[in-house]
Design an enzyme around this catalytic site. Structure first.
Site, mmCIF file in Angstrom:
data_model
loop_
_atom_site.group_PDB
_atom_site.id
_atom_site.type_symbol
_atom_site.label_atom_id
_atom_site.label_comp_id
_atom_site.label_asym_id
_atom_site.label_seq_id
_atom_site.Cartn_x
_atom_site.Cartn_y
_atom_site.Cartn_z
ATOM 1 N N GLU A 86 -18.640 3.988 -14.527
ATOM 2 C CA GLU A 86 -18.016 3.233 -15.607
ATOM 3 C C GLU A 86 -17.789 1.848 -15.033
ATOM 4 O O GLU A 86 -17.220 1.713 -13.948
ATOM 5 C CB GLU A 86 -16.653 3.844 -15.946
ATOM 6 C CG GLU A 86 -16.716 5.316 -16.321
ATOM 7 C CD GLU A 86 -15.348 6.012 -16.265
ATOM 8 O OE1 GLU A 86 -14.482 5.590 -15.483
ATOM 9 O OE2 GLU A 86 -15.175 6.980 -17.013
ATOM 10 N N TYR B 3 -4.144 -0.072 -10.717
ATOM 11 C CA TYR B 3 -5.103 0.118 -11.821
ATOM 12 C C TYR B 3 -4.546 -0.433 -13.138
ATOM 13 O O TYR B 3 -5.255 -1.095 -13.899
ATOM 14 C CB TYR B 3 -5.435 1.611 -11.990
ATOM 15 C CG TYR B 3 -6.737 2.035 -11.345
ATOM 16 C CD1 TYR B 3 -6.811 2.237 -9.972
ATOM 17 C CD2 TYR B 3 -7.885 2.244 -12.095
ATOM 18 C CE1 TYR B 3 -7.998 2.636 -9.370
ATOM 19 C CE2 TYR B 3 -9.073 2.636 -11.511
ATOM 20 C CZ TYR B 3 -9.133 2.830 -10.155
ATOM 21 O OH TYR B 3 -10.303 3.218 -9.568
HETATM 22 C C1 LIG Z 1 -18.872 10.670 -8.130
HETATM 23 C C2 LIG Z 1 -18.578 9.218 -8.120
HETATM 24 C C3 LIG Z 1 -18.171 8.583 -9.271
HETATM 25 C C4 LIG Z 1 -17.888 7.221 -9.254
HETATM 26 N N1 LIG Z 1 -17.526 6.605 -10.416
HETATM 27 C C5 LIG Z 1 -17.360 5.263 -10.410
HETATM 28 C C6 LIG Z 1 -17.111 4.580 -11.618
HETATM 29 O O1 LIG Z 1 -17.007 5.194 -12.671
HETATM 30 N N2 LIG Z 1 -16.998 3.231 -11.589
HETATM 31 C C7 LIG Z 1 -17.103 2.519 -10.438
HETATM 32 O O2 LIG Z 1 -17.023 1.290 -10.467
HETATM 33 N N3 LIG Z 1 -17.304 3.157 -9.265
HETATM 34 C C8 LIG Z 1 -17.432 4.495 -9.232
HETATM 35 N N4 LIG Z 1 -17.666 5.144 -8.070
HETATM 36 C C9 LIG Z 1 -17.423 4.413 -6.832
HETATM 37 C C10 LIG Z 1 -18.555 3.649 -6.253
HETATM 38 O O3 LIG Z 1 -19.779 4.248 -6.520
HETATM 39 C C11 LIG Z 1 -18.306 3.611 -4.743
HETATM 40 O O4 LIG Z 1 -16.999 3.152 -4.530
HETATM 41 C C12 LIG Z 1 -19.232 2.722 -3.993
HETATM 42 O O5 LIG Z 1 -20.565 3.041 -4.319
HETATM 43 C C13 LIG Z 1 -18.964 2.907 -2.509
HETATM 44 O O6 LIG Z 1 -19.769 2.047 -1.759
HETATM 45 P P1 LIG Z 1 -19.441 1.787 -0.226
HETATM 46 O O7 LIG Z 1 -20.535 0.982 0.316
HETATM 47 O O8 LIG Z 1 -18.075 1.261 -0.095
HETATM 48 O O9 LIG Z 1 -19.384 3.205 0.455
HETATM 49 P P2 LIG Z 1 -20.516 4.320 0.523
HETATM 50 O O10 LIG Z 1 -21.368 4.265 -0.662
HETATM 51 O O11 LIG Z 1 -19.782 5.567 0.847
HETATM 52 O O12 LIG Z 1 -21.428 3.877 1.728
HETATM 53 C C14 LIG Z 1 -21.139 4.125 3.058
HETATM 54 C C15 LIG Z 1 -22.455 4.287 3.775
HETATM 55 O O13 LIG Z 1 -22.224 4.303 5.171
HETATM 56 C C16 LIG Z 1 -22.993 5.323 5.766
HETATM 57 N N5 LIG Z 1 -22.323 5.697 7.001
HETATM 58 C C17 LIG Z 1 -21.073 6.224 7.136
HETATM 59 N N6 LIG Z 1 -20.804 6.433 8.436
HETATM 60 C C18 LIG Z 1 -21.883 6.030 9.129
HETATM 61 C C19 LIG Z 1 -22.192 6.007 10.506
HETATM 62 N N7 LIG Z 1 -21.324 6.438 11.408
HETATM 63 N N8 LIG Z 1 -23.401 5.524 10.890
HETATM 64 C C20 LIG Z 1 -24.293 5.060 9.964
HETATM 65 N N9 LIG Z 1 -24.050 5.087 8.639
HETATM 66 C C21 LIG Z 1 -22.852 5.555 8.229
HETATM 67 C C22 LIG Z 1 -22.980 6.411 4.716
HETATM 68 O O14 LIG Z 1 -24.035 7.334 4.916
HETATM 69 C C23 LIG Z 1 -23.132 5.599 3.440
HETATM 70 O O15 LIG Z 1 -24.472 5.361 3.130
HETATM 71 C C24 LIG Z 1 -17.983 6.494 -8.055
HETATM 72 C C25 LIG Z 1 -18.404 7.143 -6.897
HETATM 73 C C26 LIG Z 1 -18.697 8.479 -6.925
HETATM 74 C C27 LIG Z 1 -19.161 9.151 -5.677
#
Ligand SMILES: Cc1cc2nc3c(=O)[nH]c(=O)nc-3n(C[C@H](O)[C@H](O)[C@H](O)COP(=O)(O)OP(=O)(O)OC[C@H]3O[C@@H](n4cnc5c(N)ncnc54)[C@H](O)[C@@H]3O)c2cc1C
Length: 591
Positions: free
Chosen positions: A82, A201
């Site tokens: 969303e 929020y």
């Molecule tokens: C089910 C679900 C529903 C969601 N719904 C919404 C929504 O409705 N609206 C919205 O805006 N957002 C939503 N989100 C949130 C949003 O998708 C995430 O907050 C965002 O994609 C997170 O991105 P990130 O890069 O912070 O973390 P992540 O996507 O968790 O990326 C972290 C990356 O680091 C890698 N990593 C971790 N540790 C290591 C290591 N030691 N060595 C190498 N690589 C490592 C992982 O494998 C991963 O690829 C949702 C997420 C989920 C899962």
């Protein structure tokens, strides 16, 4: 790094930061935060792509933003996003990321046109009694007492909410309302989660209050977010020769901490070539995604369970953060978020319909033909009387570019995974995809004698268990999340949902992308403002309008008040008579 708003800074092209040609970057993770950091390094930092190294433990990029068709398992998307028109950082970047779908458009253009032509809204927000209208009737249905509890939280200073749970602040007046039904299912809050996060929020999305009951506040991408967001970013970065290293587990980072000066010195990683160390100088910038909401997530299949496996292991986001945090208090307190996966897990399941038997049930509830390519459910449909608190959604079809024309791919999720279902008398976490589908079909109103046959032959359902999906909603205090760039940092930054940036709300794509921008702008001293979090909470119009909407259109004079309060209100209204304030109150129908 500094914040700004308006066009003056938004459209400026920053000059090349000093000494950027001497620098290189190592980025841990390839989620939205990491990819955004890489894009900002390229676009605004003007760092050569060859000098940017993305180290990802998984075989593909994207982190939480997934969407794949797994051989012999089927389509899987752990979530659907969303999103909001005021994701300022996201749109700042996406206007420069070319669409991979339509030549000449940016990802922003594509998203804008889609949502302009086919605005999102729901025609059935909730159901009850096996597919009947849940009769929420676009009402928040909050009592005056609940309104007061919500307003009190809105005005409580953050510090007073540290380590407090929602249930410490609100009671059944709020929990029994439609407001809470909408809120907890839309954002995945549990009553034991952080009161501070609910407050943030409320403030962050105050301009959307009116659009919550029927989701007209929301916008969606065309396909799943892996295809609509991650792939275009990867293509953009690859076109700038950014180096991606997959199956690469970063197991430790060593810091040199000397008084107030903190420098990342060594990065230790494990890959198929064994364990290796990269020595880091001041000119090697390190960006670390710490923690992670999809860490330890497991996938089942139509006939197998997605196992609950919360044990933290070396090379994962939590283990890495714990090792880092042990070196300095300013690197945060990961255990505050990951100590009890029973409080942070939920499950989703991706359902693919295989023939024409299930779609009519979808259509009956969402009141739209799901095969037109337009909005289908327009956001989640919550099954009010489900023990698992199931919600489900079908976004515009197809959700996958490879999907067949006569199939629908949708998404089911349950907030309570440890209690027996209403038809399948087992906890969701012990169920196969087929069993989860059966529970869903039961609540859709499919005749009981057909349920198993349809779940078996007319759908393929793949469950996913996410033990840490709401870890960021655990009660916290100042300092539990490290600042994006901790005080004294010479060459490193934290990224993602567990890095601290003021006023924005976690569990959003925007939050992760914002940390990427702030990290790059700080470490490279980019001479352009980071767009501040949308300031509707300081806009009187939004405050007045949300008060009107939240109380389902009642006037302030209709509120239950003591004699003293009534007199005080009368005095205030007398005082504003004939002023712009009175006009505003009238415009927003509060008087
Ligand atoms: C089910 C679900 C529903 C969601 N719904 C919404 C929504 O409705 N609206 C919205 O805006 N957002 C939503 N989100 C949130 C949003 O998708 C995430 O907050 C965002 O994609 C997170 O991105 P990130 O890069 O912070 O973390 P992540 O996507 O968790 O990326 C972290 C990356 O680091 C890698 N990593 C971790 N540790 C290591 C290591 N030691 N060595 C190498 N690589 C490592 C992982 O494998 C991963 O690829 C949702 C997420 C989920 C899962």
């Amino acid at each position: 790094m500094y914040y700004g708003s308006g066009n003056y800074e938004a459209f400026v092209r920053p000059r090349k930061p000093k000494d950027v040609d001497k620098k290189s970057a190592y980025i841990v993770g390839s989620g939205l935060a990491a990819l955004s950091a890489a894009c900002f390094l390229v676009r605004d930092g003007q760092m050569q792509g060859e000098k940017i190294h993305v180290l990802e433990k998984d075989p593909i990029p994207g982190g939480a933003c997934d969407g794949y068709q797994y051989d012999s398992v089927g389509y899987v998307m752990r979530g659907g996003r969303e999103m909001d028109n005021h994701f300022e950082v996201m749109w700042d970047l996406m206007r420069d990321i070319p669409s991979i779908e339509t030549e000449g458009l940016s990802v922003l253009d594509e998203y804008y046109y889609l949502n302009k032509d086919d605005p999102n809204f729901s025609l059935m927000r909730a159901t009850k009694e096996r597919g009947k209208d849940g009769e929420t009737n676009k009402q928040f249905a909050i009592s005056d007492k609940a309104a007061k509890q919500i307003m009190d939280l809105f005005f409580t200073p953050d510090e007073e909410l540290y380590d407090k749970r929602i249930q410490d602040i609100w009671d059944d007046e709020v929990f029994g309302s439609n407001f809470w039904l909408y809120w907890r299912t839309m954002f995945a809050f549990e009553n034991w989660h952080s009161a501070l996060e609910v407050k943030l929020y409320l403030k962050r999305y105050i301009h959307h209050i009116e659009g919550l009951p029927d989701f007209k506040a929301l916008r969606f991408t065309k396909y799943n977010q892996y295809e609509s967001m991650i792939l275009p970013m990867i293509k953009y970065l690859e076109s700038h020769n950014v180096n991606f290293v997959y199956d690469c587990h970063v197991v430790d980072v060593k810091f040199d901490i000397n008084g107030d000066r903190k420098q990342a010195k060594k990065l230790v990683y494990k890959s198929s070539e064994g364990e290796k160390t990269i020595e880091l100088t001041e000119n090697d910038l390190l960006f670390i995604t710490n923690g992670g909401c999809v860490e330890n997530s497991t996938m089942g299949s139509q006939n197998s369970v997605a196992e609950f496996k919360p044990e933290l292991k070396e090379g994962g986001g939590w283990d890495l953060w714990k090792r880092i945090a042990a070196q300095d208090d300013s690197f945060g307190h990961p255990e505050k978020f990951c100590y009890d996966p029973e409080q942070t897990n939920w499950m989703s399941a991706t359902v693919t319909t295989l023939d024409d038997k299930i779609p009519p049930y979808v259509q009956k509830i969402c009141k739209r033909d799901p095969f037109t390519g337009g909005v289908v459910t327009g956001g989640i449909v919550t099954v009010k009387d489900s023990s698992w608190l199931l919600s489900w959604t079908f976004n515009r079809q197809p959700q996958f570019r490879t999907q067949k024309d006569d199939q629908l791919v949708g998404w089911i999720y349950g907030l309570f995974t440890d209690v027996p279902g209403d038809y399948i008398k087992k906890p969701m976490r012990d169920c196969t995809g087929k069993e989860i589908c059966m529970e869903w079909l039961y609540h859709m109103g499919v005749p009981e004698e057909q349920i198993e046959e349809l779940a078996e032959n007319s759908a393929n359902t793949v469950p996913v268990m996410m033990p840490y999906i709401t870890a960021f909603f655990m009660p916290r205090a100042k300092g539990d999340r490290p600042l994006v760039v901790p005080e004294g940092s010479v060459n490193f930054a934290f990224l993602g949902q567990f890095a601290e940036t003021p006023r924005d709300t976690i569990f959003t794509t925007e939050y992760s992308m914002r940390t990427g921008m702030e990290a790059v702008y700080t470490l490279l001293n980019v001479e352009r403002a980071v767009p501040e979090v949308w300031a509707s909470t300081y806009d009187l119009r939004d405050l007045l309008h949300s008060s009107y909407a939240l109380r389902d259109g009642k006037k302030i004079t209709d509120m239950q008040m003591s004699m003293m309060e009534k007199m005080a209100l009368k005095k205030v209204l007398k005082k504003v008579e004939g002023t712009d304030l009175e006009k505003l109150l009238k415009e927003h129908k509060l008087i």
